[in-house]
Design an enzyme around this catalytic site. Structure first.
Site, mmCIF file in Angstrom:
data_model
loop_
_atom_site.group_PDB
_atom_site.id
_atom_site.type_symbol
_atom_site.label_atom_id
_atom_site.label_comp_id
_atom_site.label_asym_id
_atom_site.label_seq_id
_atom_site.Cartn_x
_atom_site.Cartn_y
_atom_site.Cartn_z
ATOM 1 N N GLY A 255 0.860 -1.178 0.000
ATOM 2 C CA GLY A 255 0.000 0.000 0.000
ATOM 3 C C GLY A 255 0.895 1.225 0.000
ATOM 4 O O GLY A 255 1.118 1.881 -1.021
ATOM 5 N N CYS B 30 -10.814 20.304 18.202
ATOM 6 C CA CYS B 30 -10.912 20.438 19.658
ATOM 7 C C CYS B 30 -10.495 19.146 20.350
ATOM 8 O O CYS B 30 -11.298 18.453 20.984
ATOM 9 C CB CYS B 30 -12.311 20.878 20.038
ATOM 10 S SG CYS B 30 -12.514 22.611 19.667
HETATM 11 N N1 LLP Z 1 -1.870 -6.468 2.997
HETATM 12 C C1 LLP Z 1 -2.627 -6.566 4.103
HETATM 13 C C2 LLP Z 1 -3.327 -7.813 4.381
HETATM 14 C C3 LLP Z 1 -2.716 -5.469 4.974
HETATM 15 O O1 LLP Z 1 -3.447 -5.583 6.087
HETATM 16 C C4 LLP Z 1 -2.034 -4.279 4.677
HETATM 17 C C5 LLP Z 1 -2.125 -3.112 5.561
HETATM 18 C C6 LLP Z 1 -1.275 -4.219 3.504
HETATM 19 C C7 LLP Z 1 -1.206 -5.341 2.687
HETATM 20 C C8 LLP Z 1 -0.514 -2.989 3.087
HETATM 21 O O2 LLP Z 1 0.435 -2.581 4.026
HETATM 22 P P1 LLP Z 1 1.444 -1.385 3.635
HETATM 23 O O3 LLP Z 1 2.227 -1.857 2.454
HETATM 24 O O4 LLP Z 1 0.606 -0.224 3.296
HETATM 25 O O5 LLP Z 1 2.267 -1.161 4.849
HETATM 26 N N2 LLP Z 1 -2.862 2.878 8.771
HETATM 27 C C9 LLP Z 1 -1.529 2.393 9.057
HETATM 28 C C10 LLP Z 1 -1.166 1.198 8.243
HETATM 29 C C11 LLP Z 1 -2.156 0.076 8.418
HETATM 30 C C12 LLP Z 1 -1.911 -1.037 7.485
HETATM 31 C C13 LLP Z 1 -3.035 -1.994 7.486
HETATM 32 N N3 LLP Z 1 -2.813 -3.109 6.630
HETATM 33 C C14 LLP Z 1 -0.535 3.550 8.840
HETATM 34 O O6 LLP Z 1 -0.943 4.606 8.387
HETATM 35 O O7 LLP Z 1 0.644 3.393 9.159
#
Ligand code: LLP
Length: 426
Positions: free
Chosen positions: A280, A348
């Site tokens: 992601g 807030c």
């Molecule tokens: N695959 C699965 C099954 C996942 O749960 C996730 C992310 C990804 C791939 C992608 O992960 P990435 O490559 O984006 O690290 N909101 C948090 C990150 C939460 C990720 C949730 N799952 C942040 O902003 O750091």
């Protein structure tokens, strides 16, 4: 000398942030208003090709974990560049189809959802990734061997930038424990389930190749008892450079390690397998910059607060995870005039943007700020807009895409109608 060189190189790096494809951030802020998410399409394409170039020697599919950013225009860039989708809800799946994806280019990797969501995904032609024994059994009962699936395994590995984004450790809710292989095989045999792949995702913000390798080899060891595998899905989690001082993951290094161990596993398994990865952040984070305006410089006797016209409602990562985002004054490139500011939002609640590397609220040295200046937060393309909310009844930010040197609005700024649309007010 070393300090001077570091200072100069950081300065050069930071200068590169002031414009996107030749368009000044301050011009974008003036033209489209703030708060504003801006995305650089070229950066996304660059990251796709870096990732592809780093995982070599076998068939590869990139499954963009679109929870990071689901704007249809971003999804379309992925599609046009041969990147498939990983979705976690029926709504993300529907957005993928709206963007032009065929069902079979989409993987549904939900967590603990009602079986009706699995049925919805199967009906749309998506491949599902099952993450608990109960859903595996229901899948077997309903589809037997007629539909393919992947199974998500929890490998009991620790990895991730902070505990909230670690997903593979023993206490994580995600996946089926690697110690439940017998139970999985019993259900698979009973219903003749067509398991075409195994999946694991370790966590987010992982930089160290050894962590990826540890999780991968746990999954490989587990996989030999599954005879029909075509796919191994190693998830996402590649760390992005949230500050100029931290280069993030070395994708060439990590890719080489992953490629070697995947090839070795395929050889031992006795068949050419396809590797899936689900990044992601890696694909979209650096492409995004979040622009806000300095509304107040408050010279408090204890510290100087810089208030900006946004808050945790629009970018929650700092307050939610203590995450560091590089912040700079896009209206003032003169680094000789730096001052320390605690950068705060207008919500807030305590909504600080300036965290240090240890997850503590801190002051940040910015080129001197005048009220009205444009303040930019870098690396905001992932989990920025998608985690935004209407808290304090403020509008969501607009979004702009820069492509081929042109800026176009890809999400309009909201109006009061957006806040009241579904309210029933007899
Ligand atoms: N695959 C699965 C099954 C996942 O749960 C996730 C992310 C990804 C791939 C992608 O992960 P990435 O490559 O984006 O690290 N909101 C948090 C990150 C939460 C990720 C949730 N799952 C942040 O902003 O750091």
């Amino acid at each position: 000398m070393i300090i001077l060189r570091l200072y100069l190189s950081l300065n050069l790096i930071s200068m590169a942030y002031y414009s996107i494809q030749g368009i000044q951030l301050t011009d974008l802020a003036q033209q489209f208003g703030t708060p504003l998410y801006v995305y650089d399409a070229d950066k996304i394409r660059e990251k796709i090709s870096v990732l592809r170039g780093s995982l070599k020697g076998f068939p590869l599919s990139i499954k963009y974990a679109c929870k990071a950013n689901t704007n249809l225009s971003i999804l379309r860039i992925m599609l046009q560049n041969g990147v498939d989708l990983d979705v976690v809800s029926p709504q993300e799946l529907a957005l993928g189809i709206l963007a032009g994806y065929a069902g079979n280019q989409i993987t549904f990797t939900p967590s603990g959802v009602d079986f009706s969501e699995i049925e919805f995904a199967v009906d749309k032609g998506a491949i599902v990734n099952l993450d608990n024994l109960s859903v595996l059994e229901k899948f077997g009962q309903k589809y037997g061997s007629t539909k393919p699936c992947l199974i998500r395994i929890k490998p009991h590995v620790f990895g991730g930038g902070n505990e909230k984004i670690m997903t593979a450790h023993p206490e994580s809710k995600f996946g089926i424990s690697i110690h439940q292989k017998e139970e999985i095989l019993t259900i698979v045999d009973q219903y003749k389930i067509h398991v075409i792949g195994l999946h694991q995702h370790t966590g987010s913000d992982i930089k160290d190749g050894k962590t990826f390798q540890e999780a991968a080899s746990a999954l490989f060891d587990f996989a030999y008892d599954f005879k029909d595998l075509e796919i191994i899905d190693l998830g996402g989690g590649f760390k992005v450079p949230y500050s100029p001082e931290d280069p993030g993951v070395d994708m060439q290094d990590v890719g080489q390690l992953m490629s070697q161990s995947f090839l070795e596993f395929s050889r031992q398994y006795g068949r050419e397998l396809r590797l899936w990865v689900e990044p992601g952040k890696f694909l979209v984070s650096e492409a995004g910059t979040f622009l806000a305006q300095a509304t107040v410089v408050k010279n408090d006797p204890i510290k100087t607060f810089l208030g900006i016209n946004t808050g945790l409602n629009h970018l929650i990562r700092p307050m939610m995870y203590g995450s560091y985002h590089y912040i700079f004054n896009a209206s003032n490139a003169n680094s000789a005039s730096q001052k320390a500011y605690r950068v705060v939002g207008n919500i807030c609640e305590t909504d600080t943007f300036s965290f240090d590397f240890n997850g503590k609220q801190d002051e940040r040295n910015l080129n001197e700020v005048q009220e009205g200046d444009i303040i930019a937060l870098a690396n905001a393309g992932a989990y920025g807009f998608t985690m935004a909310s209407h808290y304090n009844s403020r509008y969501l930010p607009a979004e702009v895409l820069i492509d081929q040197g042109k800026a176009i609005v890809i999400r309009k700024r909201e109006t009061l109608d957006d806040l009241t649309r579904n309210q029933v007010f007899p």
